[in-house]
Write an enzyme that holds these catalytic residues in place. Structure first.
Site, PDB file in Angstrom:
ATOM      1  N   LYS A  80       0.864  -1.176   0.000  1.00 19.56           N
ATOM      2  CA  LYS A  80       0.000   0.000   0.000  1.00 19.56           C
ATOM      3  C   LYS A  80       0.905   1.231   0.000  1.00 19.56           C
ATOM      4  O   LYS A  80       2.039   1.168   0.479  1.00 19.56           O
ATOM      5  CB  LYS A  80      -0.856   0.009   1.269  1.00 19.56           C
ATOM      6  CG  LYS A  80      -2.096   0.824   1.158  1.00 19.56           C
ATOM      7  CD  LYS A  80      -3.206   0.016   0.530  1.00 19.56           C
ATOM      8  CE  LYS A  80      -4.508   0.743   0.479  1.00 19.56           C
ATOM      9  NZ  LYS A  80      -5.570  -0.105  -0.088  1.00 19.56           N
ATOM     10  N   GLY A 183     -23.285   4.031  -2.144  1.00 21.33           N
ATOM     11  CA  GLY A 183     -22.363   4.647  -3.109  1.00 21.33           C
ATOM     12  C   GLY A 183     -22.103   3.728  -4.284  1.00 21.33           C
ATOM     13  O   GLY A 183     -22.973   2.950  -4.702  1.00 21.33           O
ATOM     14  N   VAL A 185     -20.342   0.994  -4.791  1.00 20.24           N
ATOM     15  CA  VAL A 185     -20.502  -0.449  -4.598  1.00 20.24           C
ATOM     16  C   VAL A 185     -21.900  -0.761  -4.049  1.00 20.24           C
ATOM     17  O   VAL A 185     -22.617  -1.621  -4.583  1.00 20.24           O
ATOM     18  CB  VAL A 185     -19.421  -1.012  -3.639  1.00 20.24           C
ATOM     19  CG1 VAL A 185     -19.636  -2.498  -3.411  1.00 20.24           C
ATOM     20  CG2 VAL A 185     -18.030  -0.766  -4.200  1.00 20.24           C
TER      21      VAL A 185
END
Ligand code: NAD
Length: 365
Positions: A80, A183, A185
């Site tokens: 990440k 939202g 998803v």
């Protein structure tokens, strides 16, 4: 902060600080584990209160990506990046993205970046000017584009698998599903569930999202009735840590299954769900559709059909996790960790075989 001690505890490979005075770039990339392939993980752009907060976040998120990537069967390790910005004094800019892209290029394929909270397709386009080790840009030939519909597809498939485990039948017809966060998803999950005949309820803090959901046939409930609602399935698709000491005692749900990352406030909340007989679909298994979607680019260009076959495998992956949980009498989140670790351990075992050249598992050019 005792960084090497923290890194040793979970055997992190790299923690890389990238700085450029000219553009104001301050980014930290954490590569957790590359046993299964180049490390893939998004770029989170956030106004962190301190460097320590940024380091803590990137370390936690990178390890999570190792588990997610391992469990969903892609050939990728986990990493990440967090980029520290300040909307007033040091906002994100094209130059900042390009400076970051040059550092990513320097990592020579050990790390591939992609979108995450705070970063957009446009940011990936700027990074792509400097490196090919980026996924989800608009500009790259064979790009995969927006992964949210694939994440939603995976959640829908995962809801079915979880119903199969809980009720012996994978149909969503007649099930009362409550979606938190309508939202990208969440709304798409609602549409899948409605199409299959579920009764779908939802809540959001954004009026526009509520209006769109209403149009799709979602019944809106108040936020304060969410946790005590008399429904079958709680589907968190907004923020993490909503399964906690406050919410669990109110649950009448049979199932918790949704797209949000880090749904359990702490690992022990998985044990409490187990004790209450609530079946929890581990978040990093059910929400892997997005990374499966982006990773598909690496097979020489995105192919929607191939990608969808992989996303639909989330069904069997969840059933295997539930099997481990039953056999070992452990919570499903612990079973999911074992499932991911098992794949890494087995592949790591093959590294003892001598090989003069390491086969590159990606060909980004
Ligand atoms: P999004 O920003 O499009 O949607 C989130 C929705 O949640 C927004 O409508 C927002 O108003 C709402 N929301 C925020 N706080 C809320 C609250 N307290 N109560 C109710 N609603 C609230 O995000 P998304 O892309 O749909 O992602 C949803 C979740 O799934 C996130 O946790 C994300 O990290 C996770 N996830 C997304 C993907 C992906 O491909 N987009 C992949 C894996 C995981």
């Amino acid at each position: 902060m005792d960084i090497f001690k923290i890194m040793q505890e979970s055997d992190y490979e790299n923690l890389i600080f990238s700085q450029d005075k000219e553009t104001g770039l301050k980014a930290i990339t954490c590569i957790h584990n590359t046993t299964l392939g180049p490390a893939i993980g998004g770029l989170r752009i956030w106004n962190y209160e301190s460097e320590e907060d940024a380091i803590t976040d990137v370390i936690r998120l990178a390890k999570g990506m190792t588990y997610k990537n391992a469990a969903c069967g892609i050939y990728a390790g986990g990493a990440k990046t967090v980029m520290m910005v300040d909307p007033e004094k040091n906002p994100k800019t094209e130059e900042m993205m390009r400076a970051f892209g040059r550092f990513v290029e320097g990592m020579n394929g050990r790390y591939l970046t992609a979108e995450d909270v705070g970063s957009s397709e446009a940011d990936m386009d700027a990074i792509y000017q400097e490196t090919n080790f980026v996924l989800g840009t608009n500009m790259k030939p064979g790009t995969s584009g927006n992964p949210s519909p694939s994440t939603a597809r995976g959640v829908y498939i995962g809801l079915k698998a979880t119903c199969k485990e809980k009720y012996g039948d994978d149909s969503l017809a007649g099930k009362k599903i409550v979606v938190e966060g309508l939202g990208n998803v969440g709304l798409c999950v609602c549409k899948y569930a409605l199409e299959e005949g579920a009764e779908v309820y939802g809540t959001d803090i954004n009026e526009k999202a509520i209006e769109k959901a209403k149009e799709a046939g979602v019944k809106i409930i108040n936020r304060d009735e969410l946790y005590s609602f008399d429904g079958d399935i709680y589907c968190p698709c907004a923020l993490g840590a909503t399964v906690n000491d406050e919410s669990i005692p109110q649950f009448k749900y049979d199932i918790v299954a949704g797209s949000a990352n880090n749904q359990l406030a702490e690992e022990r909340h998985g044990d409490i769900l187990k004790e209450k007989g609530i079946l929890y679909a581990p978040d990093f298994i059910i929400n892997a559709g997005g990374v499966i979607h982006c990773h598909d680019e690496l097979y020489g260009g995105f192919n929607r059909e191939r990608m969808q076959v992989k996303v639909d495998q989330i069904y069997d992956q969840l059933l295997k996790v539930y099997e481990i949980a039953k056999k070992e009498n452990i919570s499903t989140n612990k079973a999911a960790n074992r499932y991911a670790e098992d794949r890494i351990r087995k592949v790591l075992g093959t590294k003892k075989i001598f090989n003069r050249t390491v086969k590159a598992s990606i060909n980004p050019r």
